[in-house]
Design a protein around this motif. Structure first.
Motif, PDB file in Angstrom:
ATOM      1  N   ARG A 264       0.840  -1.204   0.000  1.00 52.48           N
ATOM      2  CA  ARG A 264       0.000   0.000   0.000  1.00 52.48           C
ATOM      3  C   ARG A 264       0.870   1.247   0.000  1.00 52.48           C
ATOM      4  O   ARG A 264       0.599   2.224  -0.696  1.00 52.48           O
TER       5      ARG A 264
ATOM      6  N   MET B 208     -11.437  11.310  -7.787  1.00 51.57           N
ATOM      7  CA  MET B 208     -12.051  10.548  -6.707  1.00 51.57           C
ATOM      8  C   MET B 208     -13.115  11.299  -5.936  1.00 51.57           C
ATOM      9  O   MET B 208     -13.756  10.738  -5.052  1.00 51.57           O
TER      10      MET B 208
ATOM     11  N   ARG C 162     -14.261  14.547  -1.187  1.00 51.51           N
ATOM     12  CA  ARG C 162     -14.352  14.252   0.239  1.00 51.51           C
ATOM     13  C   ARG C 162     -13.106  13.603   0.841  1.00 51.51           C
ATOM     14  O   ARG C 162     -12.942  13.553   2.032  1.00 51.51           O
ATOM     15  N   TYR C 163     -12.253  13.045  -0.016  1.00 54.22           N
ATOM     16  CA  TYR C 163     -11.041  12.396   0.481  1.00 54.22           C
ATOM     17  C   TYR C 163     -10.071  13.386   1.121  1.00 54.22           C
ATOM     18  O   TYR C 163     -10.002  14.534   0.731  1.00 54.22           O
TER      19      TYR C 163
ATOM     20  N   GLU D 267      -4.200  10.781   2.382  1.00 53.41           N
ATOM     21  CA  GLU D 267      -4.573   9.388   2.516  1.00 53.41           C
ATOM     22  C   GLU D 267      -4.974   8.762   1.194  1.00 53.41           C
ATOM     23  O   GLU D 267      -4.699   7.605   0.939  1.00 53.41           O
TER      24      GLU D 267
ATOM     25  N   LYS E 267      -2.654   6.787  -1.123  1.00 56.70           N
ATOM     26  CA  LYS E 267      -2.174   5.483  -0.708  1.00 56.70           C
ATOM     27  C   LYS E 267      -3.254   4.493  -1.135  1.00 56.70           C
ATOM     28  O   LYS E 267      -4.425   4.682  -0.842  1.00 56.70           O
TER      29      LYS E 267
ATOM     30  N   THR F 223      -5.853   1.696  -1.199  1.00 60.88           N
ATOM     31  CA  THR F 223      -6.516   0.931  -0.155  1.00 60.88           C
ATOM     32  C   THR F 223      -6.756  -0.511  -0.612  1.00 60.88           C
ATOM     33  O   THR F 223      -6.813  -1.409   0.194  1.00 60.88           O
TER      34      THR F 223
ATOM     35  N   PRO G 216     -16.567   7.397   1.512  1.00 60.01           N
ATOM     36  CA  PRO G 216     -15.776   8.603   1.258  1.00 60.01           C
ATOM     37  C   PRO G 216     -16.119   9.293  -0.065  1.00 60.01           C
ATOM     38  O   PRO G 216     -15.777  10.449  -0.257  1.00 60.01           O
ATOM     39  N   VAL G 217     -16.765   8.583  -0.978  1.00 58.80           N
ATOM     40  CA  VAL G 217     -17.074   9.224  -2.260  1.00 58.80           C
ATOM     41  C   VAL G 217     -18.554   9.459  -2.540  1.00 58.80           C
ATOM     42  O   VAL G 217     -18.903  10.267  -3.395  1.00 58.80           O
TER      43      VAL G 217
ATOM     44  N   TRP H 200     -12.201   6.082   5.246  1.00 58.82           N
ATOM     45  CA  TRP H 200     -11.633   6.210   3.898  1.00 58.82           C
ATOM     46  C   TRP H 200     -11.210   4.883   3.282  1.00 58.82           C
ATOM     47  O   TRP H 200     -11.242   4.700   2.080  1.00 58.82           O
ATOM     48  N   ASP H 201     -10.809   3.907   4.106  1.00 54.60           N
ATOM     49  CA  ASP H 201     -10.362   2.631   3.548  1.00 54.60           C
ATOM     50  C   ASP H 201     -11.499   1.609   3.451  1.00 54.60           C
ATOM     51  O   ASP H 201     -11.279   0.466   3.072  1.00 54.60           O
TER      52      ASP H 201
END
Lengths: 331, 331
Positions: free
Chosen positions: A175, A193, A196-197, A201, A204, A206, B17-18, B86-87
């Motif tokens: 990762r 994406m 909101r991310y 993070e 990286k 997931t 998250p999206v 997020w993950d």
């Protein structure tokens, strides 16, 4: 065929929640070489100081581990000390003393240069490359790495990857490796994406599956991702994919060296068994690597591996078959 | 043969998250019933309010999901709202409104009482027991549970376990369940482990293998432990053990219901295929459960499962074979 193994040779101090031991034989090359030696002769490359036990050279000799490539110099052997958390899944390095390792420059004996299989066990990628540069067209190159090199010497690692056939790394490292180093690329990915991310993070990866496939594009034809108690994944060309569980152990005494032994088992199996490596050979190699790692963690240091027999290895290999097959008729 | 499925029927609001979506059809029974329906007829037990879409009853009918056991009462349908990190591995419940679920007392229609296979999907263990009490000697009882019940209604759960053939839970729940509730027992265990452990932590099992074997001793003949992206483990008598990976997905859109769908797929496969359940049947059931769960997470709510075909299920089952076999000759 033989396998050349280069890596660290160390004296370790290891603390788990229940025990602490010091002056243990360790280092990535020791674990990997002993793991590989069950399947093929080994040519070992490394460096030790005057405090390194002479008895180990005798032991290597008894196991067809050629130590001509191990430099013996004045000074102290590399020392590592680590402590594991209560669940044995995370560890902290308490101290490192590079000692003779600080100025280590691996020089291959003439007799080593034409070894068909190479395992670049976990050391700095620049040293791994330096070894590879001295070899005459090896058939198959396996490299192991760790988070430290991904974080601190990424360009060295990227350069090495172009010459590697199989890269082995663990899940968090996979990762970590797919983090974009370029802010421009990261920015582009963030835009795709959604807002909101958190930027730091989202760069990286997931998904381990995506991470494995992306790392393949960085050079190595094959990627093996170790997941500890969750087993391991293998990625190849054209989305070839293999997944295996871990051997069902109830108690782990010391996880140190499990990854190195896994890599050693894989490389040794390939060198000892296969002429031209295909994905299906790597499947079995990964099972043998997992079997050896499962023994490694049953005792501190190399102790369990020292007493291990081929018969015991064969029995766990059979257990892997039983625990992973599902197209069997009902009893 | 049919499978009776009891659990929650809900309207969900899910935030990843999206994306964020509200008024999604959800609940453990909905996911499990649809999962099971690919392999066998389903008899559904649950409760909905006046705001529940009539169209869903039509959909169930089209899928051989009998809804005679679904109570329709005045009031609002159970609502759950959750947000994923997020993950996508951890989630937080933002709100719960029990609504009509608060006074739910499942009463089985006469025609349901002789169903051979039962899936007690995730609801309070006292409700699961209440359903089981109304049945006439079912052949095979599968129960799913969650951390909430392990923490808050442990004695209800323990009582239920004695009537369960297969218990399904996830890895953190398995570890949670092996916490000793008795301080005396915990004390004895601590003494055996050495003084360095922290008492509150050491009573929680760190080895999943040990946890699985210990939970078997609490009643159920079989234990399935779900590990999300790491696959699943199955424990049976005489240390029978099966381990499978997860389907290699690159993108997950909404993990909600994956565990319920897994349970539904397992129970449905058993009901539709097997007369007397053996360990080897459970192996295949676990693969089908994993296949269905892999589709579930590809879209929000039940959307992907609604459009899923048996052909697609068969293809992923074949992928599972390819990704787990290692005794294949080299190409």
């Amino acid at each position: 065929m033989s396998v050349l193994v280069v890596g660290s040779i160390a004296l370790d101090t290891v603390k788990t929640p229940v025990e602490e031991h010091s002056d243990l034989l360790g280092g990535s090359a020791c674990y990997a070489a002993l793991g590989a030696s069950f399947f093929s002769p080994v040519r070992l490359v490394g460096i030790v100081g005057h405090d390194f036990p002479e008895s180990e050279f005798q032991f290597w000799k008894s196991r067809k581990i050629d130590s001509e490539g191990v430099q013996r110099v004045n000074g102290k052997t590399f020392r590592w000390s680590g402590e594991y958390a209560w669940d044995l899944n995370t560890r902290e390095t308490r101290s490192i003393a590079l000692n003779v390792f600080e100025h280590f420059e691996p020089v291959l004996p003439e007799s080593y240069r034409r070894t068909d299989f190479v395992l670049l066990a976990n050391i700095a990628p620049s040293l791994q490359s330096h070894v590879l540069d001295q070899m005459e067209r090896p058939r198959f190159v396996v490299a192991d790495t760790m988070d430290l090199w991904i974080k601190t010497t990424r360009s060295d690692l990227d350069a090495l990857l172009r010459s590697v056939d199989l890269l082995i790394l663990n899940d968090s490292e996979a990762r970590e490796m797919t983090k974009e180093t370029s802010l421009i690329k990261a920015g582009r990915r963030i835009r795709k994406m959604g807002p909101r991310y958190i930027a730091s993070e989202m760069t990286k990866e997931t998904s381990l599956i995506k991470a494995g496939r992306r790392i393949r594009k960085m050079g190595p034809r094959y990627i093996a991702i170790k997941k500890g108690e969750h087993g391991a994944l293998l990625f190849g060309e054209d989305d070839q994919f293999f997944s295996c569980g871990a051997y069902p152990l109830e108690d782990i005494h010391d996880p140190t060296g499990a990854g190195d032994t896994f890599a050693g088992g894989m490389a040794g199996y390939l060198a000892g068994t296969v002429k031209k490596v295909h994905f299906n050979d790597l499947r079995r190699a990964m099972i043998y690597g997992s079997v050896l790692a499962s023994f490694c963690v049953e005792a501190f240091s190399l102790e369990r591996l020292r007493s291990l027999s081929m018969e015991e290895i064969g029995r766990r290999y059979e257990t892997f078959k039983l625990m992973s097959q599902f197209e069997v008729p009902s009893a």
